[in-house]
Design a protein around this motif. Structure first.
Motif, PDB file in Angstrom:
ATOM      1  N   TRP A 107       0.836  -1.209   0.000  1.00 43.89           N
ATOM      2  CA  TRP A 107       0.000   0.000   0.000  1.00 43.89           C
ATOM      3  C   TRP A 107       0.868   1.257   0.000  1.00 43.89           C
ATOM      4  CZ3 TRP A 107      -0.519   3.970   3.613  1.00 43.89           C
ATOM      5  CH2 TRP A 107      -1.584   4.853   3.398  1.00 43.89           C
ATOM      6  N   GLN A 108       1.968   1.227   0.712  1.00 45.75           N
ATOM      7  CA  GLN A 108       2.881   2.367   0.708  1.00 45.75           C
ATOM      8  C   GLN A 108       3.499   2.575  -0.681  1.00 45.75           C
ATOM      9  OE1 GLN A 108       5.636   1.434   3.818  1.00 45.75           O
ATOM     10  NE2 GLN A 108       4.245   2.071   5.477  1.00 45.75           N
ATOM     11  N   LEU A 109       3.781   1.479  -1.383  1.00 46.74           N
ATOM     12  CA  LEU A 109       4.285   1.622  -2.759  1.00 46.74           C
ATOM     13  C   LEU A 109       3.220   2.234  -3.672  1.00 46.74           C
ATOM     14  CD1 LEU A 109       6.243  -1.723  -3.274  1.00 46.74           C
ATOM     15  CD2 LEU A 109       7.192   0.570  -3.098  1.00 46.74           C
ATOM     16  N   LEU A 110       1.979   1.788  -3.540  1.00 46.39           N
ATOM     17  CA  LEU A 110       0.911   2.376  -4.339  1.00 46.39           C
ATOM     18  C   LEU A 110       0.750   3.868  -4.050  1.00 46.39           C
ATOM     19  CD1 LEU A 110      -1.802  -0.436  -4.072  1.00 46.39           C
ATOM     20  CD2 LEU A 110      -0.306   0.049  -6.008  1.00 46.39           C
ATOM     21  N   LYS A 111       0.888   4.233  -2.793  1.00 45.39           N
ATOM     22  CA  LYS A 111       0.778   5.646  -2.421  1.00 45.39           C
ATOM     23  C   LYS A 111       1.943   6.454  -2.987  1.00 45.39           C
ATOM     24  CE  LYS A 111       0.576   8.654   1.647  1.00 45.39           C
ATOM     25  NZ  LYS A 111       0.593   8.691   3.132  1.00 45.39           N
ATOM     26  N   GLN A 112       3.124   5.842  -3.010  1.00 45.59           N
ATOM     27  CA  GLN A 112       4.302   6.554  -3.494  1.00 45.59           C
ATOM     28  C   GLN A 112       4.185   6.863  -4.987  1.00 45.59           C
ATOM     29  OE1 GLN A 112       7.919   4.426  -2.774  1.00 45.59           O
ATOM     30  NE2 GLN A 112       9.205   5.881  -3.887  1.00 45.59           N
ATOM     31  N   TYR A 113       3.571   5.955  -5.749  1.00 46.66           N
ATOM     32  CA  TYR A 113       3.451   6.145  -7.192  1.00 46.66           C
ATOM     33  C   TYR A 113       2.074   6.687  -7.589  1.00 46.66           C
ATOM     34  CZ  TYR A 113       7.815   3.557  -7.608  1.00 46.66           C
ATOM     35  OH  TYR A 113       9.120   3.164  -7.510  1.00 46.66           O
ATOM     36  N   TYR A 114       1.329   7.218  -6.645  1.00 43.99           N
ATOM     37  CA  TYR A 114       0.033   7.876  -6.912  1.00 43.99           C
ATOM     38  C   TYR A 114      -0.934   6.923  -7.631  1.00 43.99           C
ATOM     39  CZ  TYR A 114       2.281  12.257  -5.606  1.00 43.99           C
ATOM     40  OH  TYR A 114       2.936  13.242  -4.920  1.00 43.99           O
ATOM     41  N   LEU A 115      -1.090   5.734  -7.077  1.00 43.14           N
ATOM     42  CA  LEU A 115      -1.975   4.742  -7.667  1.00 43.14           C
ATOM     43  C   LEU A 115      -3.202   4.472  -6.812  1.00 43.14           C
ATOM     44  CD1 LEU A 115       0.690   2.166  -8.952  1.00 43.14           C
ATOM     45  CD2 LEU A 115      -0.525   3.908 -10.266  1.00 43.14           C
ATOM     46  N   LEU A 116      -3.407   5.218  -5.728  1.00 45.93           N
ATOM     47  CA  LEU A 116      -4.595   5.037  -4.903  1.00 45.93           C
ATOM     48  C   LEU A 116      -5.795   5.730  -5.554  1.00 45.93           C
ATOM     49  CD1 LEU A 116      -3.048   5.581  -1.359  1.00 45.93           C
ATOM     50  CD2 LEU A 116      -3.439   3.428  -2.550  1.00 45.93           C
ATOM     51  N   ASP A 117      -6.982   5.354  -5.100  1.00 53.64           N
ATOM     52  CA  ASP A 117      -8.196   5.882  -5.722  1.00 53.64           C
ATOM     53  C   ASP A 117      -8.354   7.379  -5.512  1.00 53.64           C
ATOM     54  OD1 ASP A 117      -8.717   3.368  -6.591  1.00 53.64           O
ATOM     55  OD2 ASP A 117     -10.176   2.881  -5.029  1.00 53.64           O
ATOM     56  N   ASP A 118      -7.979   7.879  -4.337  1.00 52.16           N
ATOM     57  CA  ASP A 118      -8.157   9.308  -4.059  1.00 52.16           C
ATOM     58  C   ASP A 118      -6.975  10.153  -4.519  1.00 52.16           C
ATOM     59  OD1 ASP A 118      -6.398   8.242  -2.302  1.00 52.16           O
ATOM     60  OD2 ASP A 118      -7.156   9.326  -0.531  1.00 52.16           O
ATOM     61  N   GLN A 119      -6.014   9.545  -5.205  1.00 48.95           N
ATOM     62  CA  GLN A 119      -4.873  10.288  -5.718  1.00 48.95           C
ATOM     63  C   GLN A 119      -5.018  10.476  -7.228  1.00 48.95           C
ATOM     64  OE1 GLN A 119      -1.547   7.878  -4.532  1.00 48.95           O
ATOM     65  NE2 GLN A 119      -1.162   9.087  -2.684  1.00 48.95           N
ATOM     66  N   SER A 120      -4.495  11.572  -7.693  1.00 46.01           N
ATOM     67  CA  SER A 120      -4.558  11.865  -9.123  1.00 46.01           C
ATOM     68  C   SER A 120      -3.291  12.597  -9.518  1.00 46.01           C
ATOM     69  CB  SER A 120      -5.780  12.721  -9.468  1.00 46.01           C
ATOM     70  OG  SER A 120      -5.721  13.959  -8.773  1.00 46.01           O
ATOM     71  N   VAL A 121      -2.788  12.262 -10.684  1.00 47.48           N
ATOM     72  CA  VAL A 121      -1.570  12.886 -11.195  1.00 47.48           C
ATOM     73  C   VAL A 121      -1.971  14.105 -12.009  1.00 47.48           C
ATOM     74  CG1 VAL A 121       0.492  12.541 -12.597  1.00 47.48           C
ATOM     75  CG2 VAL A 121      -0.456  10.646 -11.271  1.00 47.48           C
ATOM     76  N   GLN A 122      -1.307  15.236 -11.768  1.00 52.15           N
ATOM     77  CA  GLN A 122      -1.614  16.471 -12.482  1.00 52.15           C
ATOM     78  C   GLN A 122      -1.215  16.324 -13.953  1.00 52.15           C
ATOM     79  OE1 GLN A 122      -3.223  19.046 -11.290  1.00 52.15           O
ATOM     80  NE2 GLN A 122      -3.352  18.180  -9.224  1.00 52.15           N
ATOM     81  N   PRO A 123      -2.113  16.648 -14.872  1.00 52.76           N
ATOM     82  CA  PRO A 123      -1.762  16.532 -16.293  1.00 52.76           C
ATOM     83  C   PRO A 123      -0.748  17.587 -16.692  1.00 52.76           C
ATOM     84  CG  PRO A 123      -3.902  17.577 -16.051  1.00 52.76           C
ATOM     85  CD  PRO A 123      -3.494  17.131 -14.676  1.00 52.76           C
ATOM     86  N   LEU A 124       0.013  17.276 -17.697  1.00 51.88           N
ATOM     87  CA  LEU A 124       1.015  18.213 -18.192  1.00 51.88           C
ATOM     88  C   LEU A 124       0.353  19.367 -18.928  1.00 51.88           C
ATOM     89  CD1 LEU A 124       3.674  15.707 -19.584  1.00 51.88           C
ATOM     90  CD2 LEU A 124       3.840  17.077 -17.515  1.00 51.88           C
ATOM     91  N   PRO A 125       0.862  20.570 -18.780  1.00 49.53           N
ATOM     92  CA  PRO A 125       0.269  21.706 -19.509  1.00 49.53           C
ATOM     93  C   PRO A 125       0.510  21.585 -20.996  1.00 49.53           C
ATOM     94  CG  PRO A 125       2.286  22.358 -18.395  1.00 49.53           C
ATOM     95  CD  PRO A 125       1.979  20.973 -17.919  1.00 49.53           C
ATOM     96  N   LYS A 126      -0.416  22.058 -21.761  1.00 51.38           N
ATOM     97  CA  LYS A 126      -0.357  21.984 -23.214  1.00 51.38           C
ATOM     98  C   LYS A 126      -0.125  23.369 -23.809  1.00 51.38           C
ATOM     99  CE  LYS A 126      -3.431  17.976 -23.435  1.00 51.38           C
ATOM    100  NZ  LYS A 126      -4.684  17.426 -23.994  1.00 51.38           N
ATOM    101  N   GLY A 127       0.382  23.379 -25.012  1.00 49.72           N
ATOM    102  CA  GLY A 127       0.573  24.643 -25.717  1.00 49.72           C
ATOM    103  C   GLY A 127       1.922  25.262 -25.434  1.00 49.72           C
ATOM    104  N   ASP A 128       1.918  26.609 -25.321  1.00 50.98           N
ATOM    105  CA  ASP A 128       3.169  27.346 -25.138  1.00 50.98           C
ATOM    106  C   ASP A 128       3.735  27.222 -23.740  1.00 50.98           C
ATOM    107  OD1 ASP A 128       2.859  28.144 -27.728  1.00 50.98           O
ATOM    108  OD2 ASP A 128       1.852  30.043 -27.200  1.00 50.98           O
ATOM    109  N   GLN A 129       2.940  26.748 -22.796  1.00 49.09           N
ATOM    110  CA  GLN A 129       3.407  26.679 -21.414  1.00 49.09           C
ATOM    111  C   GLN A 129       4.421  25.550 -21.205  1.00 49.09           C
ATOM    112  OE1 GLN A 129      -0.036  26.343 -18.982  1.00 49.09           O
ATOM    113  NE2 GLN A 129      -0.851  28.349 -19.542  1.00 49.09           N
ATOM    114  N   VAL A 130       4.440  24.547 -22.104  1.00 48.07           N
ATOM    115  CA  VAL A 130       5.379  23.438 -21.959  1.00 48.07           C
ATOM    116  C   VAL A 130       6.773  23.929 -22.304  1.00 48.07           C
ATOM    117  CG1 VAL A 130       5.969  21.118 -22.730  1.00 48.07           C
ATOM    118  CG2 VAL A 130       3.572  21.810 -22.526  1.00 48.07           C
ATOM    119  N   LEU A 131       7.715  23.680 -21.433  1.00 49.29           N
ATOM    120  CA  LEU A 131       9.098  24.112 -21.629  1.00 49.29           C
ATOM    121  C   LEU A 131       9.988  22.884 -21.545  1.00 49.29           C
ATOM    122  CD1 LEU A 131      11.014  26.524 -21.996  1.00 49.29           C
ATOM    123  CD2 LEU A 131      11.244  26.589 -19.500  1.00 49.29           C
ATOM    124  N   ASN A 132      10.485  22.448 -22.672  1.00 51.63           N
ATOM    125  CA  ASN A 132      11.390  21.304 -22.678  1.00 51.63           C
ATOM    126  C   ASN A 132      12.828  21.800 -22.757  1.00 51.63           C
ATOM    127  OD1 ASN A 132      11.565  22.173 -25.301  1.00 51.63           O
ATOM    128  ND2 ASN A 132      10.322  20.496 -26.132  1.00 51.63           N
TER     129      ASN A 132
END
Length: 466
Positions: free
Chosen positions: A259-284
């Motif tokens: 369960w701690q591993l799932l929490k570390q990689y944001y795989l729990l139900d109440d966790q969500s990964v922020q999507p990457l910004p699109k357009g000009d805001q992306v800076l590679n």
């Protein structure tokens, strides 16, 4: 065959047996008898005999039966195999003649030879598993058990290849071939099953504890909130509520770790990964590299700083030259205080080994260096200079050759350093004037009487000319 035929064959067998000699019977016909009785012994009925000492007389039909039994047991040859040839029809007259003629023959007819095909088949069957086990050397019973448990948990060979740590590295193709052979190859599956049954129970428990988590197990664990701090009681209750979902080897502690591993990689139900910004805001990286101005990276020249650095460098070099010029004066002062000034060589001193505390004079062409003991005296006792417990009793030898060159030979266990260069045990090195000799932390300066050595070289040159 009719019932009366064996009776006719019995006198023929008796006649054949009487016509044989004892030498012919001992040549190999015993083997034929043994194989025949083993193969067809069940066809002859066993006669019941009494254990009484007084036996009754036999009737005519019993005499005929006893003669049949004796002939089948005594006769070693073709008549024993007669029922095999006549199993389907009555024997012809020509065949009966062959039987009577073969009574004196040593080799049985082709119908008597026992077919060796089953023996060869057995040999092949016994060799086949040995040949297969040679090809299965990499796969151990623990690997097979890990593979079976992982496939039962995930039902995906790719996940097994990525998630299971076998005893050695297997490719995905090798894992697939092994799984298919365990399913469809009876020989390999039987060998693997026998090997897994011989594993120790503790080893089996350790392997089962490493089983991969199934999707249903991770779904139940993901329901626990990430903000909560669950204890072992929560996972124990989860195990008791869903015994059919979790693997039998799961423990509350193992569930907590996963369960701690799932929490570390944001795989729990109440966790969500922020999507990457699109357009000009992306800076590679490439965009950031283009935005950097190369001119700004180059520092501007500071002429004042460079001038100051050049002046300080000149001052330092000037001080170094002055110290080099004053060094001989300071050396004379140090020698006068320590008493280690340049020795005044006499006509008998070839060289000197000067240390910090003592000075050793070399007045013979060969001297030995080391640590003197009661039973082994030595020319130069290095223990007078300082701690010499690391020095060998016979550390080295200094020799003067006829051409006027000095050489030092290392005969101890530790290396001797000449001007910073190591001289290992069994090797030798040339000594020059003012050479620094270091032995186990003790440093000495080797000084040569140049005037005396020049005379020795002149005499050696005269001797060679003569």
């Amino acid at each position: 065959m009719q019932a009366g035929d064996p009776v006719v064959g019995a006198p023929m067998a008796v006649a054949g047996a009487q016509s044989r000699s004892e030498d012919e019977e001992s040549l190999g016909v015993k083997d034929v008898k043994r194989t025949a009785t083993q193969a067809f012994g069940s066809g002859v009925p066993k006669r019941r005999s009494s254990s009484r000492s007084i036996k009754r007389k036999k009737f005519d039909d019993e005499l005929v039966e006893s003669s049949l039994v004796k002939s089948s047991s005594r006769v070693k040859g073709p008549p024993v195999m007669e029922p095999v040839r006549c199993s389907g029809s009555e024997p012809s007259s020509s065949e009966k003649k062959k039987v009577t003629k073969s009574g004196t023959a040593l080799t049985p007819p082709p119908s008597m030879v026992v077919n060796p095909a089953p023996i060869t088949k057995r040999v092949k069957k016994s060799k086949q598993p040995l040949h297969i086990t040679k090809d299965l050397g990499r796969w151990k019973p623990t690997d097979d058990l890990l593979l079976i448990n992982a496939v039962l948990q995930t039902t995906d060979l790719t996940s097994v290849h990525l998630g299971v740590k076998f005893s050695c590295r297997f490719t995905l193709r090798e894992i697939k071939e092994r799984w298919y052979s365990l399913l469809y190859d009876p020989v390999i599956s039987k060998l693997a099953w026998q090997a897994m049954r011989q594993l120790h129970p503790e080893a089996i428990a350790a392997i089962q504890s490493k089983a991969l988590f199934s999707q249903s197990e991770e779904a139940l664990l993901a329901k626990i909130g990430s903000t909560s701090q669950p204890k072992l009681d929560v996972f124990q209750e989860l195990l008791s509520k869903h015994p059919s979902v979790f693997h039998p080897s799961r423990t509350p502690k193992s569930l907590l770790v996963h369960w701690q591993l799932l929490k570390q990689y944001y795989l729990l139900d109440d966790q969500s990964v922020q999507p990457l910004p699109k357009g000009d805001q992306v800076l590679n990286f490439s965009d950031a590299e283009q935005m950097v101005d190369d001119v700004k990276l180059k520092e501007s020249r500071d002429e004042v700083l460079e001038h100051e650095l050049m002046i300080s460098d000149r001052h330092q070099k000037r001080e170094i030259r002055q110290l080099e010029q004053e060094l001989p004066r300071w050396q004379v002062l140090v020698d006068s205080i320590t008493g280690m000034s340049m020795p005044d060589f006499d006509n008998q001193t070839l060289a000197a080994l000067r240390g910090r505390m003592v000075r050793y004079l070399m007045r013979s062409r060969e001297i030995t260096l080391g640590r003197a003991t009661k039973d082994k005296p030595i020319d130069v006792d290095l223990s007078l200079e300082g701690p010499a417990w690391k020095i060998s009793r016979k550390q080295g030898i200094i020799k003067l050759k006829n051409n006027g060159d000095f050489f030092i030979a290392n005969e101890g266990r530790r290396p001797i350093y000449i001007d910073g260069r190591p001289v290992l045990s069994g090797n030798k090195w040339k000594l020059n004037n003012n050479s620094v000799v270091e032995i186990a932390g003790l440093r000495f300066v080797f000084l040569i009487n140049l005037e005396l050595i020049s005379l020795i070289k002149a005499e050696a040159a005269k001797m060679t000319q003569q």
